[in-house]
Design an enzyme around this catalytic site. Structure first.
Site, PDB file in Angstrom:
ATOM      1  N   ASN A  84      34.136   7.549  -1.225  1.00  0.00           N
ATOM      2  CA  ASN A  84      33.714   7.869  -0.053  1.00  0.00           C
ATOM      3  C   ASN A  84      32.830   6.912   0.578  1.00  0.00           C
ATOM      4  OD1 ASN A  84      31.056   8.252  -0.729  1.00  0.00           O
ATOM      5  ND2 ASN A  84      31.344   9.861  -2.165  1.00  0.00           N
TER       6      ASN A  84
ATOM      7  N   ASP B 125      33.060  15.651  -4.674  1.00  0.00           N
ATOM      8  CA  ASP B 125      33.088  17.044  -5.225  1.00  0.00           C
ATOM      9  C   ASP B 125      34.208  17.295  -6.086  1.00  0.00           C
ATOM     10  OD1 ASP B 125      31.024  18.120  -3.556  1.00  0.00           O
ATOM     11  OD2 ASP B 125      32.270  17.718  -1.855  1.00  0.00           O
TER      12      ASP B 125
ATOM     13  N   LYS C  95      50.019   3.163 -14.079  1.00  0.00           N
ATOM     14  CA  LYS C  95      50.188   3.175 -12.738  1.00  0.00           C
ATOM     15  C   LYS C  95      51.516   3.966 -12.127  1.00  0.00           C
ATOM     16  CE  LYS C  95      50.618   0.120  -8.708  1.00  0.00           C
ATOM     17  NZ  LYS C  95      51.189  -1.111  -8.396  1.00  0.00           N
TER      18      LYS C  95
ATOM     19  N   PRO D 274      31.368  18.120 -11.979  1.00  0.00           N
ATOM     20  CA  PRO D 274      30.030  18.957 -12.151  1.00  0.00           C
ATOM     21  C   PRO D 274      29.218  18.576 -11.087  1.00  0.00           C
ATOM     22  CG  PRO D 274      30.400  17.168 -13.620  1.00  0.00           C
ATOM     23  CD  PRO D 274      31.499  17.313 -12.814  1.00  0.00           C
TER      24      PRO D 274
ATOM     25  N   ILE E 171      25.741  17.450 -10.336  1.00  0.00           N
ATOM     26  CA  ILE E 171      24.511  17.068 -11.197  1.00  0.00           C
ATOM     27  C   ILE E 171      23.103  17.580 -10.508  1.00  0.00           C
ATOM     28  CG2 ILE E 171      23.502  14.586 -11.649  1.00  0.00           C
ATOM     29  CD1 ILE E 171      26.327  13.269 -10.890  1.00  0.00           C
TER      30      ILE E 171
ATOM     31  N   LYS F  13      21.610  25.187   1.013  1.00  0.00           N
ATOM     32  CA  LYS F  13      21.593  24.290  -0.175  1.00  0.00           C
ATOM     33  C   LYS F  13      20.508  24.325  -0.996  1.00  0.00           C
ATOM     34  CE  LYS F  13      24.581  21.044   0.644  1.00  0.00           C
ATOM     35  NZ  LYS F  13      25.324  20.139   1.362  1.00  0.00           N
TER      36      LYS F  13
ATOM     37  N   LYS G 202      21.406  25.114  -4.875  1.00  0.00           N
ATOM     38  CA  LYS G 202      21.168  24.214  -6.011  1.00  0.00           C
ATOM     39  C   LYS G 202      19.957  24.556  -6.976  1.00  0.00           C
ATOM     40  CE  LYS G 202      24.217  20.802  -3.912  1.00  0.00           C
ATOM     41  NZ  LYS G 202      25.257  20.121  -4.508  1.00  0.00           N
TER      42      LYS G 202
END
Ligand code: C5P
Length: 406
Positions: A210, A278, A288, A305, A307, A339, A343
């Protein structure tokens, strides 16, 4: 860093990197004024340095106008620190022997401020006993020396003599400033910070990633170091130097990041600033994947997971303060509140990362701080360095408050 730096640019090929150096120092909040030697002006133009510093560039000891506006003595005192970059063998020799035969060396002799040099020269010139003796003399007088780095040189030789990269010089200066002063309210506390993206392998050469740059997380690690915390920074792949004073664990994937975090516990503080993927590819290929003209490969994803959620779980090792981030493109506050609850962390820093804001990879951040059970607090639009300083200060006052209750 909010400090004033007088940058002396001497005549070496590395002078071409100084416009970038000025930018890097300024993005950390410093103001930069430049003194350019005649040699330096062979490699970088005064106009370029004037444009990037947004200040006049000083060149001539004998200029009547400059002397009437800002004399050389005043110039030498107008900054918090003088940085000589590139510091050539010649200017180091003149500094060591107290010569004052141009504006740069006159300012360096007249100053009562700390001096930092970033040497840059041919490897033989650097290794010459004369240069080594000059550097030793300057170091003994309290001059700080950054670098030089090893590597291929413009002259075709290889070895020590390359000027340290602008990013790394700017990081050194920021650390130097913070190391100089200030209280250490987080002394004795261990802070665990995650930063950067994660890379999730598809096969040995391809990965899913990302756009996180790691700038915010790295800045937070540095700001916590500055307040005296022992900092473990778990970083995904980024193009940033390790913050000085932090223990940095370099990882690639989310699962490696979790393992490194768990291995670093116990901690008093967690700041999860990493943009953890995610999903990962469920069965990453060991070899490859080949484009053989047949069916297109399809990727099956598996959930990574979480974290932040893992570290927030109640238990004897749960850190006293766990802070997460919520990067959202819309309904920022509502999603961030949800969130925080999901979390199980204590605080969330919510930021708008819709493309128009330029937050990902950019240098500024607009933050809403949401603490468990309290209404959100919106900070002004700030450089990421200042977001970090402000968060570190909030963390320090949280612990002061908790101590006060005991
Ligand atoms: O769920 P989301 O990715 O939006 O949550 C963002 C927060 O959770 C950030 O603090 C991020 O570092 C953390 N996170 C994590 N592990 C994940 C996903 C997110 O620590 N797998």
């Amino acid at each position: 860093m909010g400090k004033r730096i007088l940058l002396v640019v001497a005549g070496g090929i590395a002078a071409f990197k100084t416009p970038d150096l000025v930018r890097r120092l300024r993005e950390r909040g410093a103001s930069v004024r430049v003194v350019l030697t005649d040699g330096g002006a062979q490699f970088v133009t005064p106009l370029t340095l004037q444009a990037v510093s947004e200040d006049k560039v000083y060149r001539d000891l004998w200029s009547l106008t400059d002397e009437s506006e800002m004399g050389h003595i005043q110039l030498s005192r107008s900054a918090d620190v003088i940085l000589v970059a590139p510091a050539t063998a010649n200017i180091l020799a003149r500094m060591a022997h107290g010569l004052a035969d141009d504006l740069a060396t006159t300012v360096l002799l007249a100053t009562d401020k700390p001096v930092i040099v970033a040497p840059a020269m041919n490897v033989r010139m650097y290794e010459h006993p004369a240069t080594q003796a000059n550097l030793a003399l300057l170091a003994a007088r309290g001059v700080t020396i950054i670098g030089p780095d090893d590597g291929a040189m413009a002259c075709g030789e290889f070895g020590p003599g390359r000027m340290s990269e602008p990013l790394s010089i700017a990081a050194h200066l920021a650390d130097w400033f913070t190391g100089q002063a200030g209280p250490k309210p987080l002394a004795g506390r261990h802070a665990l910070v995650t930063s950067g993206p994660t890379h999730e392998p598809i096969d040995p050469v391809r990965y899913i990633a990302n756009r996180s740059s790691g700038k915010q997380g790295h800045a937070i690690a540095a700001a916590l170091v500055a307040l005296g915390a022992r900092v473990t920074l778990v970083s995904g792949p980024v193009a940033l130097p390790d913050p000085a004073g932090a223990t940095v664990l370099h990882v690639e994937s989310a699962r490696e990041m979790l393992a490194a975090c768990e291995g670093a516990l116990p901690a008093d503080i967690v700041v999860a600033a990493a943009a953890v993927a995610d999903w990962r590819v469920a069965d990453a290929a060991g070899q490859k994947l080949k484009k053989d003209g047949g069916a297109l490969p399809s990727l099956t994803l598996a959930e990574n997971p979480d974290i932040l959620a893992t570290l927030s779980k109640p238990g004897p090792e749960r850190p006293a303060l766990v802070v997460g981030f919520a990067a959202e493109t819309n309904d920022v506050l509502a999603y961030a509140q949800a969130k925080l609850a999901r979390k199980g962390c204590d605080w969330i820093l919510a930021n708008d990362v819709s493309p128009a804001t330029g937050t990902f990879g950019g240098d500024r951040n607009l933050i809403h701080l949401i603490r468990q059970g309290q209404s959100p607090e919106t900070w002004p639009d700030l450089p990421k360095m200042e977001v970090a300083t402000r968060l570190a200060a909030e963390i320090a006052s949280h612990f002061e408050f908790e101590n006060g209750k005991k």
